[in-house]
Design a protein around this motif. Structure first.
Motif, mmCIF file in Angstrom:
data_model
loop_
_atom_site.group_PDB
_atom_site.id
_atom_site.type_symbol
_atom_site.label_atom_id
_atom_site.label_comp_id
_atom_site.label_asym_id
_atom_site.label_seq_id
_atom_site.Cartn_x
_atom_site.Cartn_y
_atom_site.Cartn_z
ATOM 1 N N ASN A 267 0.844 -1.185 0.000
ATOM 2 C CA ASN A 267 0.000 0.000 0.000
ATOM 3 C C ASN A 267 0.888 1.247 0.000
ATOM 4 O OD1 ASN A 267 -2.421 1.555 0.188
ATOM 5 N ND2 ASN A 267 -1.900 1.922 2.323
ATOM 6 N N VAL A 268 0.776 2.043 -1.048
ATOM 7 C CA VAL A 268 1.573 3.266 -1.155
ATOM 8 C C VAL A 268 0.722 4.461 -0.719
ATOM 9 C CG1 VAL A 268 2.751 4.829 -2.754
ATOM 10 C CG2 VAL A 268 3.069 2.351 -2.965
ATOM 11 N N MET A 269 1.244 5.232 0.215
ATOM 12 C CA MET A 269 0.606 6.482 0.645
ATOM 13 C C MET A 269 1.509 7.629 0.202
ATOM 14 S SD MET A 269 -0.248 5.291 4.566
ATOM 15 C CE MET A 269 1.431 4.727 4.863
ATOM 16 N N ALA A 270 0.956 8.812 0.030
ATOM 17 C CA ALA A 270 1.763 9.938 -0.438
ATOM 18 C C ALA A 270 1.680 11.096 0.550
ATOM 19 C CB ALA A 270 1.284 10.395 -1.813
ATOM 20 N N VAL A 271 2.746 11.861 0.635
ATOM 21 C CA VAL A 271 2.753 13.081 1.446
ATOM 22 C C VAL A 271 2.716 14.277 0.505
ATOM 23 C CG1 VAL A 271 3.929 14.404 3.238
ATOM 24 C CG2 VAL A 271 4.291 11.925 3.078
ATOM 25 N N ASP A 272 1.708 15.113 0.646
ATOM 26 C CA ASP A 272 1.693 16.400 -0.049
ATOM 27 C C ASP A 272 2.625 17.325 0.728
ATOM 28 O OD1 ASP A 272 1.189 18.990 -0.855
ATOM 29 O OD2 ASP A 272 -0.970 18.675 -1.109
ATOM 30 N N VAL A 273 3.817 17.587 0.163
ATOM 31 C CA VAL A 273 4.836 18.300 0.956
ATOM 32 C C VAL A 273 4.508 19.789 1.109
ATOM 33 C CG1 VAL A 273 6.639 16.641 0.366
ATOM 34 C CG2 VAL A 273 6.370 18.721 -1.020
ATOM 35 N N SER A 274 3.450 20.260 0.455
ATOM 36 C CA SER A 274 3.068 21.662 0.656
ATOM 37 C C SER A 274 2.341 21.855 1.987
ATOM 38 C CB SER A 274 2.190 22.137 -0.503
ATOM 39 O OG SER A 274 0.905 21.550 -0.426
ATOM 40 N N ASN A 275 1.716 20.778 2.501
ATOM 41 C CA ASN A 275 0.973 20.928 3.767
ATOM 42 C C ASN A 275 1.127 19.727 4.697
ATOM 43 O OD1 ASN A 275 -0.509 18.969 2.519
ATOM 44 N ND2 ASN A 275 -2.340 20.215 2.181
ATOM 45 N N ASN A 276 2.031 18.809 4.324
ATOM 46 C CA ASN A 276 2.315 17.596 5.117
ATOM 47 C C ASN A 276 1.114 16.661 5.277
ATOM 48 O OD1 ASN A 276 4.764 18.765 5.303
ATOM 49 N ND2 ASN A 276 4.830 18.891 7.545
ATOM 50 N N ALA A 277 0.094 16.829 4.441
ATOM 51 C CA ALA A 277 -1.053 15.914 4.513
ATOM 52 C C ALA A 277 -0.678 14.575 3.893
ATOM 53 C CB ALA A 277 -2.248 16.518 3.773
ATOM 54 N N VAL A 278 -1.168 13.498 4.494
ATOM 55 C CA VAL A 278 -0.986 12.155 3.946
ATOM 56 C C VAL A 278 -2.207 11.857 3.085
ATOM 57 C CG1 VAL A 278 -0.661 9.715 4.493
ATOM 58 C CG2 VAL A 278 0.339 11.482 5.970
ATOM 59 N N VAL A 279 -1.968 11.579 1.803
ATOM 60 C CA VAL A 279 -3.087 11.469 0.861
ATOM 61 C C VAL A 279 -3.002 10.184 0.039
ATOM 62 C CG1 VAL A 279 -3.232 13.998 0.655
ATOM 63 C CG2 VAL A 279 -1.910 12.709 -1.045
ATOM 64 N N HIS A 280 -4.138 9.835 -0.552
ATOM 65 C CA HIS A 280 -4.181 8.710 -1.487
ATOM 66 C C HIS A 280 -3.466 9.144 -2.771
ATOM 67 C CE1 HIS A 280 -5.701 5.706 -4.292
ATOM 68 N NE2 HIS A 280 -6.077 4.992 -3.245
ATOM 69 N N PRO A 281 -2.531 8.346 -3.265
ATOM 70 C CA PRO A 281 -1.724 8.806 -4.409
ATOM 71 C C PRO A 281 -2.500 8.965 -5.717
ATOM 72 C CG PRO A 281 -0.626 7.019 -3.237
ATOM 73 C CD PRO A 281 -2.029 7.081 -2.708
ATOM 74 N N VAL A 282 -3.678 8.339 -5.835
ATOM 75 C CA VAL A 282 -4.447 8.495 -7.074
ATOM 76 C C VAL A 282 -5.528 9.575 -6.881
ATOM 77 C CG1 VAL A 282 -5.872 7.356 -8.831
ATOM 78 C CG2 VAL A 282 -4.004 6.098 -7.722
ATOM 79 N N SER A 283 -6.392 9.388 -5.893
ATOM 80 C CA SER A 283 -7.506 10.343 -5.716
ATOM 81 C C SER A 283 -7.047 11.630 -5.048
ATOM 82 C CB SER A 283 -8.602 9.705 -4.861
ATOM 83 O OG SER A 283 -8.159 9.564 -3.517
ATOM 84 N N LYS A 284 -5.888 11.594 -4.392
ATOM 85 C CA LYS A 284 -5.366 12.717 -3.582
ATOM 86 C C LYS A 284 -6.267 13.014 -2.371
ATOM 87 C CE LYS A 284 -2.871 13.073 -7.390
ATOM 88 N NZ LYS A 284 -1.767 12.132 -7.583
ATOM 89 N N ALA A 285 -7.220 12.136 -2.082
ATOM 90 C CA ALA A 285 -8.068 12.318 -0.896
ATOM 91 C C ALA A 285 -7.221 12.133 0.355
ATOM 92 C CB ALA A 285 -9.213 11.304 -0.910
ATOM 93 N N PRO A 286 -7.431 12.976 1.392
ATOM 94 C CA PRO A 286 -6.655 12.833 2.629
ATOM 95 C C PRO A 286 -6.925 11.482 3.276
ATOM 96 C CG PRO A 286 -8.006 14.840 2.654
ATOM 97 C CD PRO A 286 -8.431 14.050 1.464
ATOM 98 N N LEU A 287 -5.879 10.855 3.797
ATOM 99 C CA LEU A 287 -6.049 9.603 4.539
ATOM 100 C C LEU A 287 -6.079 9.932 6.033
ATOM 101 C CD1 LEU A 287 -3.515 7.398 2.519
ATOM 102 C CD2 LEU A 287 -6.000 7.503 2.259
ATOM 103 N N ASP A 288 -6.543 8.970 6.811
ATOM 104 C CA ASP A 288 -6.746 9.226 8.240
ATOM 105 C C ASP A 288 -5.468 9.066 9.054
ATOM 106 O OD1 ASP A 288 -9.343 10.006 8.223
ATOM 107 O OD2 ASP A 288 -10.166 7.988 8.494
ATOM 108 N N TYR A 289 -4.366 9.608 8.578
ATOM 109 C CA TYR A 289 -3.112 9.521 9.320
ATOM 110 C C TYR A 289 -2.452 10.882 9.375
ATOM 111 C CZ TYR A 289 -3.510 4.540 8.179
ATOM 112 O OH TYR A 289 -3.957 3.257 8.022
ATOM 113 N N THR A 290 -1.831 11.178 10.498
ATOM 114 C CA THR A 290 -0.905 12.300 10.513
ATOM 115 C C THR A 290 0.381 11.824 9.850
ATOM 116 O OG1 THR A 290 0.103 11.650 12.602
ATOM 117 C CG2 THR A 290 -1.847 13.092 12.731
ATOM 118 N N LEU A 291 1.235 12.770 9.476
ATOM 119 C CA LEU A 291 2.514 12.391 8.885
ATOM 120 C C LEU A 291 3.291 11.482 9.836
ATOM 121 C CD1 LEU A 291 4.698 12.550 6.754
ATOM 122 C CD2 LEU A 291 5.374 14.784 7.649
ATOM 123 N N GLU A 292 3.282 11.804 11.111
ATOM 124 C CA GLU A 292 4.040 11.010 12.083
ATOM 125 C C GLU A 292 3.491 9.584 12.161
ATOM 126 O OE1 GLU A 292 3.044 14.156 12.512
ATOM 127 O OE2 GLU A 292 5.066 15.001 12.371
#
Lengths: 384, 384
Positions: A25-50
């Motif tokens: 499972n690949v998750m992505a970090v939007d480095v402009s706001n540190n949000a953890v997002v789905h790499p295809v939909s870009k929808a935020p996932l329920d995780y903090t970066l930490e």
């Protein structure tokens, strides 16, 4: 298995798509706001970066210009591959040149400039035809200047006068009369296994990659060996883990390193359709210390491959799928000038077949946005 | 483009993964509760079923046992491909047999039974070796019985006594001495374009598919033509749109249809690694009326392919990725007996190469769960 990618663009997306079948499972970090997002939909996932860092088996990057504080935090987890030093080499041309020199790897003659007066000695030592590059944050032709004659020096100096060269020095290189640009994509796992793909031949236009062809036409075993030797020195020298892209100039029989990218690379996208294992899958395998996969051209109907970037437009006709061997990749972004919107992989049984397929493909594209396509189709049609 | 798939299992997941590069967003319906979910994560999406139907450019199914009320609602949208009649043919062996008869397509001699006393005439007309199948809700060997001698008839009748044969009749077939089981996967778009993949050879064990090999060994052009002819009659006869799977028995030079599946099919999974266009991509192209893609074996390092199902276990070693040409697919489900957990595609340059790769692969698997693997490896090693 979980992999966290810094950067939420198309490269993270393509890692996600190749990871899912492997149960990764690949998750992505939007480095402009540190949000953890789905790499295809870009929808935020329920995780903090930490939390995502904690959860992940490996952390990696899709581009080298990740804020250094984020990289430090990632490195501290002990799970960042490639490591921060390798990523910073890719983000800083001064470090890159130092690495190449320390490993005695052939590259363009250069001088580091942190004061404009040093440009005069550059002309003395390197000649009057120069390429001047900002050492950081420059890619796709941004932050680059050219000197074509010594008489242009005063004008160039005033153009550069605003820059803070102490903070961001320039790398000034001799403009070489190279024959062509090629690139080598390969992977090294933490266990030290190394695979390299065949050399790809790259066509740039206004600083951006437009077409890659793999294998590069007329690439001898000796040339591929030379490239693999450079690659192996680099990855072993850096204790590198993951996919590394090496952009090279070919001058006669010699390869000079132009640039390194510590990540999957646009010139390796052909491997999605043209190789038994894509660069995205091999990158994931490498960072998770899984065995690496075959990195050859597949052969048969996929003996040769081309990758055509779709840049700054979305007016292609989907009827292009009628061309046999066409593989379409859309990144789902809004159109912006010079923005990479997607790419098209084309597989073929021979260069002539590939040329004829590119010709057919061109009928479905607005050619103003594909300035290299028909010339390349014609060139390939005549490669034996 | 948006496609809504009824069913949220691995087939919808693999459609999603092949759709994303094309800019096709695949959503799935969990038919147990009508929730619209992400086909990979299974996380609920922010749509009601009605909204998703409205949003979608096409609706399709990943299995034929979708509640009929849902299919009626889908059909009413005018966007369901294949249409409800074709799906119900796949879900009901009585309709299936009627279709085959009406199109004069060779199939196993049979009789419909809605009263147990009719079994006597079955023995008279078809012989004493029979396969008895529930006409609905039977797959993977469930809802099937065998008669091996007329003397077993009383015991069989009492075994079947509980069934409501007026509601769900039986299809009773002559047990044939067929040489092998093969399948043909193909696609037809709404514009009438048809492509078929090469015949695959299928090994079943206890009613479940364990291994497919494509192309089927010793499959002549005449055999493939015969299969394509059957396929074309079927899809044109049904005005079928999408991928259709046709399971066949080969008896000498003749093919008899055993079963139809109105969807992508397990015996076509090899196409993910072994063909320029996977069955999942071709299904999406067909239901969206896009041009269909090449459906051949790719050739070269992917001249022949095998697909090995992972059934009822998760104790494989990921070191299996060290076997060249291995492509791993995990569905992310919890282990249950007889449950399809994932599959492994293996591509090779020849049958001998494929046999040797399957042999190597078997070292990383618990062979109790792969009862056909080493025999098949040995068989392939000797195919010329």
């Amino acid at each position: 298995m979980q992999v966290l990618v810094y950067g939420a663009g198309q490269l993270a997306q393509m890692m996600y798509l190749d990871g899912a079948p492997l149960g990764i499972n690949v998750m992505a970090v939007d480095v402009s706001n540190n949000a953890v997002v789905h790499p295809v939909s870009k929808a935020p996932l329920d995780y903090t970066l930490e939390q995502a860092i904690e959860l992940a088996d490996a952390l990696t990057v899709e581009f080298e210009h990740v804020p250094e504080a984020l990289l430090q935090q990632a490195e501290a987890s002990g799970k960042l591959h490639p490591g921060i030093d390798a990523i910073l080499v890719g983000a800083d041309r001064v470090r890159e040149k130092q690495l190449l020199s320390s490993l005695a790897i052939p590259n363009c003659p250069y001088q580091i400039v942190d004061d404009l007066t040093q440009l005069d000695s550059c002309v003395e030592n390197l000649g009057e035809r120069l390429i001047i590059k900002a050492s950081r944050d420059g890619y796709d032709g941004y932050g680059q200047w050219r000197l074509k004659a010594a008489t242009e020096l005063p004008a160039l100096k005033s153009q550069l006068a605003e820059l803070d060269l102490k903070a961001v020095p320039l790398v000034v290189e001799k403009m070489l009369n190279f024959d062509r640009e090629v690139s080598l994509i390969g992977a090294r796992s933490s266990g030290g296994e190394v695979v390299v793909y065949p050399l790809a031949e790259n066509l740039h236009h206004e600083g951006q990659l437009h077409v890659s062809v793999a294998p590069a036409s007329a690439s001898t075993a000796a040339l591929n060996d030379q490239a693999k030797d450079i690659f192996t020195k680099l990855v072993n020298g850096m204790d590198y883990v993951g996919v590394l892209a090496v952009e090279l100039f070919q001058c006669g029989d010699e390869l000079l390193v132009n640039e390194l990218a510590p990540r999957v690379h646009n010139s390796g996208h052909w491997s999605q359709a043209g190789s038994p294992t894509s660069q995205f899958e091999n990158h994931l395998r490498a960072v998770l210390d899984l065995p690496l996969g075959l990195a050859c051209n597949t052969g048969g109907e996929a003996a040769v491959s081309a990758m055509i970037n779709i840049i700054g437009c979305d007016d292609h006709q989907m009827a292009l799928l009628s061309v046999p061997g066409v593989h379409f990749h859309w990144y789902g972004k809004s159109v912006r000038q010079k923005r990479k919107m997607g790419h098209i992989n084309v597989t073929a049984s021979s260069y002539a077949d590939l040329g004829s397929k590119l010709q057919k493909l061109s009928e479905y594209l607005s050619l103003a946005h594909f300035p290299c396509l028909t010339d390349e189709a014609n060139r390939l049609a005549s490669v034996s």
